[in-house]
Enzyme design. Structure first.
Site, PDB file in Angstrom:
ATOM      1  N   CYS A   1       0.804  -1.390  -0.139  1.00 16.10           N
ATOM      2  CA  CYS A   1       0.064  -0.112  -0.014  1.00 16.10           C
ATOM      3  C   CYS A   1       0.788   1.045  -0.131  1.00 16.10           C
ATOM      4  O   CYS A   1       0.262   2.307  -0.424  1.00 16.10           O
ATOM      5  CB  CYS A   1      -0.979  -0.130   1.280  1.00 16.10           C
ATOM      6  SG  CYS A   1      -0.102  -0.246   2.898  1.00 16.10           S
TER       7      CYS A   1
ATOM      8  N   ARG B   1       4.254   1.324  -1.320  1.00 14.91           N
ATOM      9  CA  ARG B   1       5.145   1.404  -2.324  1.00 14.91           C
ATOM     10  C   ARG B   1       5.092   0.389  -3.438  1.00 14.91           C
ATOM     11  O   ARG B   1       4.434  -0.614  -3.324  1.00 14.91           O
ATOM     12  CB  ARG B   1       6.665   1.213  -1.575  1.00 14.91           C
ATOM     13  CG  ARG B   1       6.903   0.117  -1.124  1.00 14.91           C
ATOM     14  CD  ARG B   1       8.111  -0.479  -0.694  1.00 14.91           C
ATOM     15  NE  ARG B   1       8.365   0.480   0.443  1.00 14.91           N
ATOM     16  CZ  ARG B   1       9.314   1.457   0.794  1.00 14.91           C
ATOM     17  NH1 ARG B   1      10.021   1.752  -0.310  1.00 14.91           N
ATOM     18  NH2 ARG B   1       9.312   2.168   1.916  1.00 14.91           N
TER      19      ARG B   1
ATOM     20  N   SER C   1      10.428   2.911   5.954  1.00 15.08           N
ATOM     21  CA  SER C   1       9.034   2.731   5.817  1.00 15.08           C
ATOM     22  C   SER C   1       8.215   3.943   6.530  1.00 15.08           C
ATOM     23  O   SER C   1       8.940   4.856   7.312  1.00 15.08           O
ATOM     24  CB  SER C   1       8.718   1.732   6.988  1.00 15.08           C
ATOM     25  OG  SER C   1       9.139   0.067   6.366  1.00 15.08           O
TER      26      SER C   1
ATOM     27  N   GLN D   1       6.629  -5.354   9.506  1.00 10.06           N
ATOM     28  CA  GLN D   1       5.854  -6.137   8.389  1.00 10.06           C
ATOM     29  C   GLN D   1       6.440  -6.151   6.903  1.00 10.06           C
ATOM     30  O   GLN D   1       6.533  -6.819   6.162  1.00 10.06           O
ATOM     31  CB  GLN D   1       4.391  -5.551   8.345  1.00 10.06           C
ATOM     32  CG  GLN D   1       3.446  -5.842   9.317  1.00 10.06           C
ATOM     33  CD  GLN D   1       3.801  -4.844  10.525  1.00 10.06           C
ATOM     34  OE1 GLN D   1       4.573  -3.758  10.706  1.00 10.06           O
ATOM     35  NE2 GLN D   1       3.108  -5.408  11.658  1.00 10.06           N
TER      36      GLN D   1
ATOM     37  N   GLN E   1       6.654  -8.664   3.530  1.00  9.98           N
ATOM     38  CA  GLN E   1       6.396  -8.382   2.168  1.00  9.98           C
ATOM     39  C   GLN E   1       7.569  -8.558   1.205  1.00  9.98           C
ATOM     40  O   GLN E   1       7.220  -8.980   0.070  1.00  9.98           O
ATOM     41  CB  GLN E   1       5.780  -6.888   2.324  1.00  9.98           C
ATOM     42  CG  GLN E   1       4.390  -6.814   3.027  1.00  9.98           C
ATOM     43  CD  GLN E   1       3.874  -5.536   3.217  1.00  9.98           C
ATOM     44  OE1 GLN E   1       5.011  -4.529   3.310  1.00  9.98           O
ATOM     45  NE2 GLN E   1       2.853  -4.938   3.510  1.00  9.98           N
TER      46      GLN E   1
ATOM     47  N   ALA F   1     -14.657  -2.811  16.525  1.00  8.83           N
ATOM     48  CA  ALA F   1     -14.034  -3.502  15.618  1.00  8.83           C
ATOM     49  C   ALA F   1     -13.294  -2.958  14.294  1.00  8.83           C
ATOM     50  O   ALA F   1     -13.290  -3.494  13.226  1.00  8.83           O
ATOM     51  CB  ALA F   1     -14.971  -4.778  15.034  1.00  8.83           C
ATOM     52  N   GLY F   2     -12.907  -1.677  14.516  1.00 10.89           N
ATOM     53  CA  GLY F   2     -12.197  -0.955  13.616  1.00 10.89           C
ATOM     54  C   GLY F   2     -10.999  -1.468  13.244  1.00 10.89           C
ATOM     55  O   GLY F   2     -10.341  -2.204  13.768  1.00 10.89           O
ATOM     56  N   GLU F   3     -10.237  -0.381  12.575  1.00 12.97           N
ATOM     57  CA  GLU F   3      -8.859  -0.815  12.008  1.00 12.97           C
ATOM     58  C   GLU F   3      -7.974  -0.877  13.391  1.00 12.97           C
ATOM     59  O   GLU F   3      -7.065  -1.735  13.160  1.00 12.97           O
ATOM     60  CB  GLU F   3      -8.239   0.337  11.022  1.00 12.97           C
ATOM     61  CG  GLU F   3      -7.173   0.057  10.544  1.00 12.97           C
ATOM     62  CD  GLU F   3      -6.572   0.982   9.467  1.00 12.97           C
ATOM     63  OE1 GLU F   3      -5.286   1.061   9.231  1.00 12.97           O
ATOM     64  OE2 GLU F   3      -7.360   1.591   9.288  1.00 12.97           O
TER      65      GLU F   3
END
Length: 418
Positions: A50, A52, A109, A116, A120, A190-192
């Site tokens: 999301c 790069r 980053s 993370q 990836q 229950a959001g992000e």
């Protein structure tokens, strides 16, 4: 052969461009095939997240190389070249190696040091292995970047401190409770942010999680992922006593958890302590809860102060990490330069072995015909010596005739002459 890294990221391009340049996972094989069909490309890896989109390539040098690759990228995504050029960065050889190592280590980053990205990068590399990786130098560069990222994590504190609200909330819980495997956690919302919190908690072996949310459907998706139970917001009062840790993040305009609710829960728990982390704005937990004995309430502002302190620590660790990257880049480039000589060495050795085999065969044939062994061996040694020193001798003579002392000294050094 040249190593390249080109692309865009969160620092050079807005999301409106990044989403147009991204490669969808279901079409990645097709993209790699198209990329490797370009005559100058020997091997390639596509990293698309999301934040790069980057191409890592092993290419043959040619005129207009940059223009050809930019044109391919624009044609593939149906982009205007001018729109892309303004945001595109281009790194070659030493800079490409350094860039990949920095990316894999989390130094490039959006959230400094986030772990993370390494996963990836590894996935992007694994995807390229499915019949698309053709360049050993590129493969070696990626393998080296993985070991560098591990070294950065091991030798610095780049990932030791929380720099996101979700991670900070989990870090706080781990500081207060000796082990998270035995606690019960109630997540409100229950959001992000709660999704990230739930995943962090799962990674730290939390066995029992309860998710309370206004809409059950959204909460159930997350619950299925992390193995949690779902309840309605109206059930919080009844179930609160089970929770050792409460982390709340909803969009409610009014508090969901009040002082009286927590008092009743503490009484049922026989005053076993409760940690309440309120990361909602407006607040989900009444501030008066923090005045209760055995109720430890932290707000989003408390977490921000933790994050600010930790970010300063990460920046200090990043300086150490950059030193590691610089050192490892230098070592990799030295290896790469040595590889460029390996083909010449193989050819030189093959040529010498061919001369040896030819002259040895003639000497053996002469011996089989009854020739004098000593004379044959002397002839073999003389011819072998002459054949092997012929080319270096001509090069030395030519350098002397040209008055090229630098070349003469290089040749002397190559031949082991003092």
């Amino acid at each position: 052969m040249t190593l390249l890294a080109l692309g865009i990221n969160h620092k050079t391009a807005p999301v409106s461009l990044r989403e147009r340049v991204s490669f969808s996972p279901d079409k990645l094989d097709q993209a790699l095939d198209s990329l490797l069909a370009q005559p100058m490309v020997q091997g390639g890896v596509v990293l698309s997240t999301c934040n790069r989109t980057e191409l890592y390539l092993s290419v043959e040098e040619q005129d207009n190389l940059q223009e050809a690759l930019i044109r391919w990228l624009c044609d593939y995504h149906n982009l205007n070249e001018e729109d892309l050029r303004k945001s595109l960065y281009w790194h070659q050889d030493n800079d490409a190696v350094s860039h990949l190592m920095r990316v894999a280590s989390g130094l490039d980053s959006l959230v400094l040091g986030e772990p993370q990205i390494l996963g990836q990068v590894k996935k992007a590399f694994a995807d390229s292995q499915k019949g698309h990786m053709k360049a050993s130098e590129l493969e070696r560069m990626f393998q080296k970047s993985f070991s560098v990222a591990k070294r950065v994590r091991t030798e610095t504190d780049i990932g030791a401190s929380a720099v996101s609200v979700a991670f900070a909330a989990c870090t706080l819980a781990r500081q207060i409770f000796e082990s998270l495997s035995t606690v019960t956690v109630l997540l409100v919302g229950a959001g992000e942010t709660i999704e990230l919190v739930a995943r962090h908690l799962r990674e730290h072996k939390v066995q029992k999680m309860i998710i309370a949310n206004r809409t059950r459907e959204r909460a159930q998706i997350l619950a299925d992922e992390v193995g949690a139970e779902v309840i309605a917001l109206s059930e919080i009062d009844e179930r609160l006593r089970e929770a050792d840790i409460i982390i709340s993040s909803t969009a409610s305009p009014l508090p969901i958890i009040g002082k009286g609710m927590v008092e009743r829960a503490l009484k049922s728990r026989r005053n076993q302590p409760m940690l309440l982390v309120d990361i909602a704005v407006p607040r989900d937990v009444e501030p008066e809860v923090g005045k209760l004995a055995n109720a430890y309430l932290y707000s989003v502002d408390d977490l921000q102060s933790i994050i600010s302190h930790n970010l300063a620590q990460r920046k200090a660790a990043a300086v150490e990490a950059e030193t590691i990257v610089a050192q490892e880049t230098s070592e990799f480039m030295a290896w790469l330069r040595a590889q460029s000589a390996s083909e010449t060495i193989r050819e030189y050795r093959s040529q010498a072995e061919q001369v040896r085999d030819e002259l040895t065969a003639k000497a053996l044939a002469a011996l089989e015909q009854g020739g004098d062994a000593q004379a044959i061996m002397q002839d073999l040694a003389w011819k072998l010596t002459n054949r092997l020193i012929h080319a270096p001798t001509k090069s030395l003579q030519q350098a002397a005739r040209d008055g090229d002392n630098e070349r003469l000294n290089i040749l002397r050094d190559s031949l082991g002459l003092e």
